[in-house]
Design an enzyme around this catalytic site. Sequence first.
Site, mmCIF file in Angstrom:
data_model
loop_
_atom_site.group_PDB
_atom_site.id
_atom_site.type_symbol
_atom_site.label_atom_id
_atom_site.label_comp_id
_atom_site.label_asym_id
_atom_site.label_seq_id
_atom_site.Cartn_x
_atom_site.Cartn_y
_atom_site.Cartn_z
ATOM 1 N N ARG A 176 0.093 -2.467 -11.338
ATOM 2 C CA ARG A 176 -0.847 -3.549 -11.028
ATOM 3 C C ARG A 176 -2.294 -3.188 -11.368
ATOM 4 O O ARG A 176 -3.224 -3.687 -10.737
ATOM 5 C CB ARG A 176 -0.729 -3.952 -9.550
ATOM 6 C CG ARG A 176 0.654 -4.419 -9.133
ATOM 7 C CD ARG A 176 1.105 -5.674 -9.869
ATOM 8 N NE ARG A 176 2.437 -6.070 -9.458
ATOM 9 C CZ ARG A 176 3.569 -5.693 -10.049
ATOM 10 N NH1 ARG A 176 3.522 -4.908 -11.118
ATOM 11 N NH2 ARG A 176 4.741 -6.087 -9.601
ATOM 12 N N SER A 227 2.309 -12.266 -3.880
ATOM 13 C CA SER A 227 2.167 -11.059 -3.065
ATOM 14 C C SER A 227 0.687 -10.746 -2.860
ATOM 15 O O SER A 227 -0.078 -10.698 -3.820
ATOM 16 C CB SER A 227 2.851 -9.870 -3.743
ATOM 17 O OG SER A 227 4.240 -10.072 -3.839
ATOM 18 N N GLU A 297 -3.570 -7.083 -4.023
ATOM 19 C CA GLU A 297 -3.426 -7.477 -5.426
ATOM 20 C C GLU A 297 -4.429 -8.580 -5.732
ATOM 21 O O GLU A 297 -4.945 -8.680 -6.843
ATOM 22 C CB GLU A 297 -2.012 -8.009 -5.703
ATOM 23 C CG GLU A 297 -0.935 -6.963 -5.782
ATOM 24 C CD GLU A 297 0.370 -7.537 -6.297
ATOM 25 O OE1 GLU A 297 0.326 -8.516 -7.063
ATOM 26 O OE2 GLU A 297 1.432 -7.001 -5.939
#
Length: 307
Positions: A176, A227, A297
């Site tokens: 990520r 998420s 995130e």
Amino acid sequence: MPTLPGRLTIVKGIKPQPLVSLANFTSWRVGGPAEWFASPSSVEELQTLIAWAYEQKMPCRVIGAGSNLLINDAGLPGLSICMRKLQGSDLDPKTGIVEALAGEPIPNLSKRAAKAGLHGLEWAVGIPGTVGGATVMNAGAQGGCTADWLESVQVIDLNGEGPFELSRQELDYAYRKSLLQEKTLVVLSARFRLDPGHDYKELNQITHKNLTHRTTTQPYQLPSCGSVFRNPEPLKAGRLIEALGLKGHRIGGAEVSPIHANFIVNIGGATAADINQMINLIQQRVQMAHGVMLHPEVKRLGFEATA
């Protein structure tokens, strides 16, 4: 109402509009107005807008699908550019080369690739984002991620330099993460090298299975950003949050999803402040109970510096 500063070479359809609500351009459906807002339909229009913002010395940012953004209720200064109209892709079934503009929805590209017998993007069928956003965040699911198949991106700097190309190796990908998150670069397009020669029906079965899994294990019926936190590998953020009994916990209109604890949903009337407060609460509780700091995130814009 603010007056358009400086002189902008107006290309049809891209004259910046003042005080446009950004809630309509984020998947959480929250956020205040952009001081100036534009939605270009071509790379040339985008370059014109970026050059104008640079000349005016105003902040400039781009928004894709808005699925990984939390925008302050007070809104954002400067120019906010929506990339959603910059769509389009070319696929070569023989070589596996796929080129897509930054605003192309990644689920659409996943389906098109499968139909062409190109293996590699089946994991992306349920990702609620764009090609540009996927390359910046190294989006992933079902054991796959953007970096696995990306060959290069074409970018432009917010100072007007470019466009120029960066290879996958130059993007310094990790879980990520990418170099693109640290630089003032805007992705214009991406090139993928997929695996050609696969049976469409088999690929379609995989994409269908992946999409079914996501829609049955995640709260797709309510506004969310996907998420919220990165998984602190080898642990799972959702399990750490669920272990604290936070599923169903509410702050204003923001709720920790009863379906998946790593999702914060807007059950109606949520504000960005509600969601931001929930993110901070979860971080504090998980840190205290498990000794683990969860890192979002989601990118928070207009808030004070956060972890």
